[in-house]
Scaffold this active site. Structure first.
Site, mmCIF file in Angstrom:
data_model
loop_
_atom_site.group_PDB
_atom_site.id
_atom_site.type_symbol
_atom_site.label_atom_id
_atom_site.label_comp_id
_atom_site.label_asym_id
_atom_site.label_seq_id
_atom_site.Cartn_x
_atom_site.Cartn_y
_atom_site.Cartn_z
ATOM 1 N N LYS A 104 -6.235 -24.351 -9.080
ATOM 2 C CA LYS A 104 -5.347 -23.025 -9.090
ATOM 3 C C LYS A 104 -6.252 -22.155 -7.960
ATOM 4 O O LYS A 104 -5.297 -21.511 -7.081
ATOM 5 C CB LYS A 104 -5.301 -22.267 -10.407
ATOM 6 C CG LYS A 104 -4.167 -21.721 -10.597
ATOM 7 C CD LYS A 104 -4.069 -21.134 -12.098
ATOM 8 C CE LYS A 104 -3.426 -22.373 -12.886
ATOM 9 N NZ LYS A 104 -3.660 -22.057 -14.336
ATOM 10 N N ARG A 181 -6.911 -16.322 -15.498
ATOM 11 C CA ARG A 181 -6.226 -17.581 -15.645
ATOM 12 C C ARG A 181 -7.406 -18.823 -15.528
ATOM 13 O O ARG A 181 -8.252 -18.710 -14.625
ATOM 14 C CB ARG A 181 -5.282 -18.231 -14.823
ATOM 15 C CG ARG A 181 -4.350 -16.878 -14.613
ATOM 16 C CD ARG A 181 -3.527 -16.894 -13.110
ATOM 17 N NE ARG A 181 -2.613 -17.774 -12.941
ATOM 18 C CZ ARG A 181 -2.059 -17.967 -11.737
ATOM 19 N NH1 ARG A 181 -2.112 -17.382 -10.905
ATOM 20 N NH2 ARG A 181 -1.051 -18.955 -11.757
ATOM 21 N N GLY A 190 -5.460 -28.375 -22.849
ATOM 22 C CA GLY A 190 -6.358 -28.457 -23.923
ATOM 23 C C GLY A 190 -7.467 -27.046 -23.653
ATOM 24 O O GLY A 190 -8.092 -26.785 -24.626
ATOM 25 N N MET A 192 -8.131 -23.097 -22.621
ATOM 26 C CA MET A 192 -7.571 -22.040 -22.712
ATOM 27 C C MET A 192 -6.604 -21.650 -21.470
ATOM 28 O O MET A 192 -6.820 -22.005 -20.300
ATOM 29 C CB MET A 192 -8.620 -20.862 -22.703
ATOM 30 C CG MET A 192 -8.111 -19.394 -22.805
ATOM 31 S SD MET A 192 -8.930 -18.141 -22.190
ATOM 32 C CE MET A 192 -7.749 -17.760 -20.676
ATOM 33 N N ARG A 424 0.884 -26.321 -6.226
ATOM 34 C CA ARG A 424 0.120 -27.631 -6.222
ATOM 35 C C ARG A 424 0.944 -28.819 -5.719
ATOM 36 O O ARG A 424 2.330 -28.592 -5.609
ATOM 37 C CB ARG A 424 -0.385 -27.901 -7.573
ATOM 38 C CG ARG A 424 0.689 -27.952 -8.720
ATOM 39 C CD ARG A 424 0.342 -28.266 -10.192
ATOM 40 N NE ARG A 424 1.509 -27.640 -10.984
ATOM 41 C CZ ARG A 424 1.210 -27.220 -12.320
ATOM 42 N NH1 ARG A 424 0.107 -27.029 -12.785
ATOM 43 N NH2 ARG A 424 2.315 -26.605 -12.843
ATOM 44 N N HIS A 545 3.364 -65.808 -23.697
ATOM 45 C CA HIS A 545 4.761 -66.342 -22.964
ATOM 46 C C HIS A 545 5.808 -65.498 -22.583
ATOM 47 O O HIS A 545 6.408 -65.592 -21.664
ATOM 48 C CB HIS A 545 5.122 -67.390 -24.337
ATOM 49 C CG HIS A 545 6.381 -67.968 -23.937
ATOM 50 N ND1 HIS A 545 7.756 -67.576 -24.252
ATOM 51 C CD2 HIS A 545 6.670 -69.167 -23.152
ATOM 52 C CE1 HIS A 545 8.740 -68.407 -23.928
ATOM 53 N NE2 HIS A 545 8.187 -69.634 -23.086
ATOM 54 N N SER A 863 -7.533 -71.796 -0.633
ATOM 55 C CA SER A 863 -6.886 -70.605 -1.208
ATOM 56 C C SER A 863 -7.809 -70.156 -2.376
ATOM 57 O O SER A 863 -8.270 -71.117 -3.309
ATOM 58 C CB SER A 863 -5.617 -70.883 -2.126
ATOM 59 O OG SER A 863 -5.009 -69.740 -2.820
ATOM 60 N N CYS A 930 -4.987 -66.497 -4.177
ATOM 61 C CA CYS A 930 -3.837 -66.392 -5.386
ATOM 62 C C CYS A 930 -4.436 -66.082 -6.552
ATOM 63 O O CYS A 930 -5.569 -66.079 -6.838
ATOM 64 C CB CYS A 930 -3.139 -67.715 -5.126
ATOM 65 S SG CYS A 930 -4.049 -68.998 -5.683
ATOM 66 N N TYR A 950 -3.938 -64.099 3.844
ATOM 67 C CA TYR A 950 -2.814 -63.921 2.836
ATOM 68 C C TYR A 950 -3.258 -63.618 1.449
ATOM 69 O O TYR A 950 -4.280 -64.059 1.191
ATOM 70 C CB TYR A 950 -1.675 -64.679 2.837
ATOM 71 C CG TYR A 950 -1.786 -66.056 2.102
ATOM 72 C CD1 TYR A 950 -1.485 -66.166 0.750
ATOM 73 C CD2 TYR A 950 -2.531 -67.099 2.888
ATOM 74 C CE1 TYR A 950 -1.889 -67.308 0.218
ATOM 75 C CE2 TYR A 950 -2.666 -68.470 2.245
ATOM 76 C CZ TYR A 950 -2.328 -68.633 0.981
ATOM 77 O OH TYR A 950 -2.783 -69.647 0.328
HETATM 78 P P1 ADP Z 1 -0.587 -22.705 -16.023
HETATM 79 O O1 ADP Z 1 -1.905 -23.263 -15.878
HETATM 80 O O2 ADP Z 1 -0.098 -22.879 -17.339
HETATM 81 O O3 ADP Z 1 0.339 -23.059 -15.244
HETATM 82 P P2 ADP Z 1 -0.939 -20.112 -15.277
HETATM 83 O O4 ADP Z 1 -2.327 -19.648 -14.886
HETATM 84 O O5 ADP Z 1 -0.111 -20.561 -13.673
HETATM 85 O O6 ADP Z 1 -0.880 -21.093 -16.268
HETATM 86 O O7 ADP Z 1 -0.029 -18.949 -15.617
HETATM 87 C C1 ADP Z 1 1.244 -19.108 -16.184
HETATM 88 C C2 ADP Z 1 2.099 -18.196 -15.751
HETATM 89 O O8 ADP Z 1 1.654 -16.537 -15.807
HETATM 90 C C3 ADP Z 1 2.517 -18.165 -14.150
HETATM 91 O O9 ADP Z 1 3.325 -19.146 -13.940
HETATM 92 C C4 ADP Z 1 3.107 -16.925 -13.815
HETATM 93 O O10 ADP Z 1 4.276 -16.843 -14.006
HETATM 94 C C5 ADP Z 1 2.265 -15.803 -14.946
HETATM 95 N N1 ADP Z 1 1.201 -15.292 -14.013
HETATM 96 C C6 ADP Z 1 -0.047 -15.640 -13.849
HETATM 97 N N2 ADP Z 1 -0.860 -14.874 -13.207
HETATM 98 C C7 ADP Z 1 0.052 -13.817 -12.774
HETATM 99 C C8 ADP Z 1 -0.006 -12.605 -12.026
HETATM 100 N N3 ADP Z 1 -0.905 -12.291 -11.440
HETATM 101 N N4 ADP Z 1 1.012 -11.724 -12.023
HETATM 102 C C9 ADP Z 1 2.204 -12.055 -12.746
HETATM 103 N N5 ADP Z 1 2.428 -13.418 -13.460
HETATM 104 C C10 ADP Z 1 1.251 -13.976 -13.392
HETATM 105 MG MG MG Z 2 0.838 -22.157 -13.519
#
Ligand code: ADP
Ligand code: MG
Ligand code: MG
Length: 986
Positions: A104, A181, A190, A192, A424, A545, A863, A930, A950
């Site tokens: 990210k 994030r 899994g 946060m 991504r 089989h 082969s 083969c 081959y």
């Molecule tokens: P994930 O890893 O699940 O994709 P994100 O970190 O991308 O989680 O966050 C999920 C959502 O939170 C994003 O798709 C976006 O819509 C919202 N978000 C994240 N950062 C911002 C921001 N700076 N302003 C507004 N919305 C945000």
């Molecule tokens: Mg996202």
């Protein structure tokens, strides 16, 4: 004093070769010097330093971005960079820096560099997570904290907004709110996730209201923060908040959160705070404390059990940890002119070149994916937000050009302005992958080589087989999984359960698609297997089989599904569930993943014949690859499928498989085995010869002049007999009825044939030498088929391969046998012998070492039988190795199963020695591989690096193998014909 700006002198650091760039809009690259070196104690350290004149142009109006502060600042020990800023137009990071910034963070930096409208922010590197893991929370709270404070104040300057502090006046401007994030180098559920709207507090909310901001927006943002912070930072169950929210909806008689009035949202905020109290917590009111707690929560989540388990399962190791992205909030919930969405730059299902995705008006990000409301399609955006829609299109194109791939993008519109929040490389189906790669190459976005590298084996395989129309990652799909077996033959199938071949044929004749469900299958089931859409067995592995037959036909099969419990012969259940499935109940099987589903999902057929982009794509593949791909086929149908999939010949006909396919054939081979005198042996052989003749004829015809290599009988003969247990339990009696020998005799002959170590026993050419009548019959049948086809005007290129050779004399013996038959046939047919090449299969280490002598002795080709060669090089029994190979891999004693992935070290070296010795005698001698390795992409890289002509694999793997060979050629520099290892010739 700790260093604030990055130190440029690194006396004890070895300067690495990393160069990071800042790109301006017109693509000019300005260099940022990056250094990677080793600090005290050998720890990896990363430096970034801005070169003078680094381009930092904004996107529109040529705005020059003002660099907010020292950019990347140094952390506690003054060496390693902790914080990487980004803002529209400039960034201290690029898409290449995934390891440090996470996927990210590196994406945000890259987009900022491209000048896209990314809200400003900074990424705390994953290396800090590693330091946190080593030093604990004091690292964050004391060492890292001053840098974070400084980064926040620089963000305040960029955003021209400030984090709310008590006494702050908000007249005329909103407070600076943040999103926090997580994001590691690899996508990892899994951990946060996200806290949005960080910075709000009771005081801030009151000030906002007083300053005249829309109350609905203020309280909507606050209740979101309360819930997210409670969930991810304080560990309060999400459910508690959701219950309160849904109660609010019913109390206000609205269907959607977005319809809740400000009053209701305000009340909800109070209720949320009560939920905190109920759990013995209070909501943190200080914005900077909110931030530090969130950072700590993100860092700690890296090592929570779910995340650790996920990394274990997916063999993700060597990652530093997760980065933390702190970013200015933009508000999709601001007003009706706002919204949030996700999109793909092209359609991920079929590859169409049109932006595809969904959005919600007046919503913040998580609403779109969480399914609280049904989102609108992106095509509707143009109606409501024309300029944002157009800009989004442009952004998609730009990101595609930059990443050279189809992109998955998250975005938000705040009051008509588009902001990009994440990008991504997008996931896609096989069909989409092929279409996107070919079209992007045609558009000039990527080269043909890049197009070849963009499609993976799994995707190309998908195009070959029927697939479920439903998204296999959806909850609807996973909710229906009732059992899992081995993915024995890929593809999706739906049908009514049938427990016998007879029933399957009958139901199919009535027009009902069926899935044949058996303990395991045998030759008698062939008809029912053919009638079924798919096959499901309780026992047997990938080479059972059922698996072998199904793969040959390209029919979906799940084998070895231990979850099946037969309650009786008309009823089954799966695993611990009590639900009973009877004949006629509809199920689905996924032969690609091994899943069994209690569902009747629609299936879309294979598109191989009709899909034009695939034709183009495979043409490019064939132009690129350096080795031929042939196929292993044992029936005319297999051969036909192989040629249709683009095989350039039949590299291996396993003659013994021809004896398995029908009951009559099984009886005939058993009759031969049991024959104690010349006459009865001849009678049995005559029957077998007829079967062989027909099959060989069909295979040669399907190959249409391409080379067909038949291997003389290979396995120990007792493999054709029922097991000892089966013989005792009625098998001998049944054989006796057919063959006309007493059960006693049958048991005795079988007993005498038993070997302690059949893999190293009487098999391969040893059998051909000691029981030559069988091999002679095979040569006769094959040569006669070739002779007849030739005289009918069909081109043929037949060749015969001698298995399991270990000495030159063995080869001489079998070559004489073949020549003898050819001469006899010439006499019988009264014409000169046809051309028949005779080669040796290299399967023992000794054979590899004497390859030169064999070439001198007249072997016209070689082969490699890499299955046996692996078995004998390692001394691992192919049949018993499951017991230790898996534990070895788990303990890290083996990287891969050498029977799946060709050993690039020792087995490859033996092959290399053999090739050099053979080519020293005859430079143009044909050499191939083969066996199962020929269809495995990783093995094909090793094979491609050797000087072979081959590789031959099963018909259904031909497409994959062609692609893998082309990809090997793309990534290889030059085929180096090295001198062989210094072993003096034998
Ligand atoms: P994930 O890893 O699940 O994709 P994100 O970190 O991308 O989680 O966050 C999920 C959502 O939170 C994003 O798709 C976006 O819509 C919202 N978000 C994240 N950062 C911002 C921001 N700076 N302003 C507004 N919305 C945000
Ligand atoms: Mg996202
Ligand atoms: Mg073998």
């Amino acid at each position: 004093m700790r260093a604030r700006a990055i130190s440029t002198s690194a006396s004890n650091a070895r300067v690495g070769d990393g160069n990071f760039f800042s790109r301006s809009r017109d693509g000019r690259r300005a260099k940022t010097r990056a250094r990677v070196g080793r600090g005290r104690g050998g720890r990896r350290i990363d430096f970034l330093e801005r070169a003078p004149g680094m381009a930092r142009r904004g996107r529109r109006r040529g705005r020059r971005a003002r660099w907010p502060c020292a950019g990347a600042s140094a952390d506690g020990d003054g060496t390693s960079t902790a914080i990487f800023h980004f803002e529209r137009g400039c960034a201290y990071g690029t898409k290449e820096m995934k390891d440090l910034l996470g996927s990210k963070g590196s994406g945000l930096a890259e987009m900022a560099l491209l000048g896209l409208n990314v809200p400003a922010g900074f990424t705390i590197s994953a290396a800090c997570n590693e330091r946190f893991a080593a030093r604990g929370s004091t690292y964050v709270q004391s060492e890292l904290w001053p840098d974070v404070l400084e980064a926040v104040s620089s963000l305040e300057r960029t955003a021209k907004r400030t984090v709310f502090r008590s006494g702050c006046s908000l007249v005329g401007r909103a407070p600076l709110l943040l999103s926090v994030r997580s994001g590691a180098a690899a996508s990892m559920p899994g951990m946060m996730d996200t806290v949005l709207n960080l910075g709000l507090s009771d005081a801030c909310v009151a000030a906002c209201v007083e300053a005249g901001f829309d109350e609905r927006w203020v309280y909507d943002s606050y209740r979101r923060l309360l819930a997210m912070f409670g969930d991810v930072v304080e560990g309060i169950p999400k459910m508690d908040f959701e219950v309160a929210l849904s109660q609010a909806r019913s109390a206000n008689e609205v269907r959607f959160d977005s319809e809740l009035p400000a009053e209701a949202l305000k009340k909800l905020c109070d209720e949320y705070k009560d939920i905190y109290v109920k759990h013995g917590k209070t909501f943190e009111q200080d914005p900077m404390n909110q931030l530090s707690k969130s950072i700590l929560a993100v860092f700690s989540s890296w090592n929570n059990p779910r995340a650790v388990e996920y990394r274990d399962i997916n063999r993700l190791s060597g990652l530093l940890g997760t980065a933390v992205n702190v970013q200015q909030m933009v508000f999709g919930n601001f007003n009706d002119n706002s919204g949030s969405g996700v999109c793909f730059s092209r359609n991920p299902a079929d590859g169409t070149d049109k932006v595809y995705g969904e959005f919600l008006q007046k919503a913040q990000g998580e609403d779109v994916v969480s399914g609280v409301r049904t989102p609108m399609m992106i095509s509707d955006l143009a109606g409501t937000q024309a300029s944002a829609a157009e800009e989004l299109n442009e952004v998609c194109k730009e990101l595609e050009k930059d990443y050279k791939d189809m992109m998955d993008i998250e975005w938000t519109i705040e009051d008509g302005n588009l902001y990009i929040l994440q990008c991504r490389v997008g996931k896609r189906t096989g069909t989409a992958a092929v279409r996107i790669a070919t079209e992007m190459a045609a558009e000039g976005i990527i080269t043909r080589d890049e197009a070849l590298m963009q499609v993976n084996a799994k995707q190309i395989e998908q195009v070959l087989h029927p697939v479920f129309v439903i998204d296999e990652t959806s909850a609807e799909y996973s909710g229906k999984i009732v059992a899992k077996g081995k993915p024995a033959s890929p593809g999706a199938a739906v049908g009514a359960i049938c427990f016998s071949a007879k029933e399957a044929k009958e139901m199919k004749a009535k027009g009902t698609p069926v899935i044949l469900v058996r303990e395991e299958t045998c030759a008698d089931d062939i008809g029912g297997m053919f009638a079924a859409e798919g096959i499901l067995t309780a026992r047997g592995g990938m080479t059972s089989h059922a698996a072998v037959v199904a793969r040959g036909w390209g029919k979906p099969c799940v084998s070895g599904c231990g979850d099946i419990v037969f309650k009786n012969d008309r009823e089954i259940r799966f695993g611990s569930s009590d639900k009973t499935f009877r004949s006629g109940n509809v199920i689905s099987i996924n032969g690609t993943t091994g899943e069994v589903l209690n569902a009747s999902f629609p299936v879309a057929p294979s598109t191989i014949e009709t899909f034009l982009p695939l034709k183009t794509f495979m043409q490019w593949v064939d132009q690129k690859r350096g080795i031929e791909i042939r196929a292993n086929a044992d029936t005319p149908e297999d051969a036909d499928a192989a040629i249709r999939n683009g095989a350039s010949g039949i590299g291996l006909v396993r003659t013994e498989h021809m004896f398995f396919s029908t009951t009559d054939r099984v009886h005939a081979i058993r009759e031969f085995i049991m024959a104690q005198d010349e006459t009865s042996s001849t009678i049995a052989l005559e029957k077998l010869e007829k079967y062989h003749y027909e099959d060989f004829r069909g295979i040669l015809k399907a190959a249409a002049g391409r080379k067909v290599t038949v291997r003389l009988i290979d396995p120990p003969l007792h493999e054709f007999l029922p097991s000892e247990k089966q013989l005792r339990e009625g098998g001998a009696q049944e054989m006796s009825r057919y063959i006309g020998k007493s059960t006693h005799d049958i048991m005795e002959i079988a007993e005498n044939m038993r070997e302690h170590n059949p893999m190293l026993g009487l098999r391969g050419c040893r059998l051909g030498i000691l029981r030559p009548s069988m091999s002679k019959m095979q040569v006769r049948a094959f040569a006669q088929a070739a002779i007849d086809l030739t005289s009918e005007g069909f081109p043929v290129t037949p060749s015969i391969m001698v298995p399991l050779v270990s000495t030159v004399d063995e080869f001489h013996n079998q070559r004489d046998l073949v020549w003898g038959v050819m001469k006899e046939l010439a006499k019988e047919n009264q014409q000169p012998p046809i051309r028949m090449e005779i080669g040796a299969m290299i399967e023992t280490p000794r054979c590899a070492l004497i390859a030169g002598d064999l070439a001198r002795a007249g072997a016209s080709f070689f082969s490699f039988g890499t299955n046996d060669l692996t078995q004998m090089t390692y001394g691992f029994s192919r049949d018993d190795s499951d017991a230790f190979i898996k534990p070895y891999i788990a303990k890290g004693l083996l990287r891969d199963d050498p029977f799946v992935t060709l050993d690039p070290v020792a087995v490859a070296e033996l092959m290399d020695i053999a090739i050099h010795r053979a080519r020293d005698i005859r430079n143009d001698i044909e050499v191939g591989v083969c066996g199962e390795h020929g269809g495995d992409p990783a093995s094909l890289r090793t094979i491609d690096a050797l000087d072979v002509d081959y590789a031959s694999c099963s018909p259904s793997r031909v497409l994959v193998a062609r692609l893998a060979a082309a990809q090997a050629a793309c990534s290889r520099k030059e085929k180096v014909k090295t001198k062989p290892f210094a072993v003096t010739a034998a």
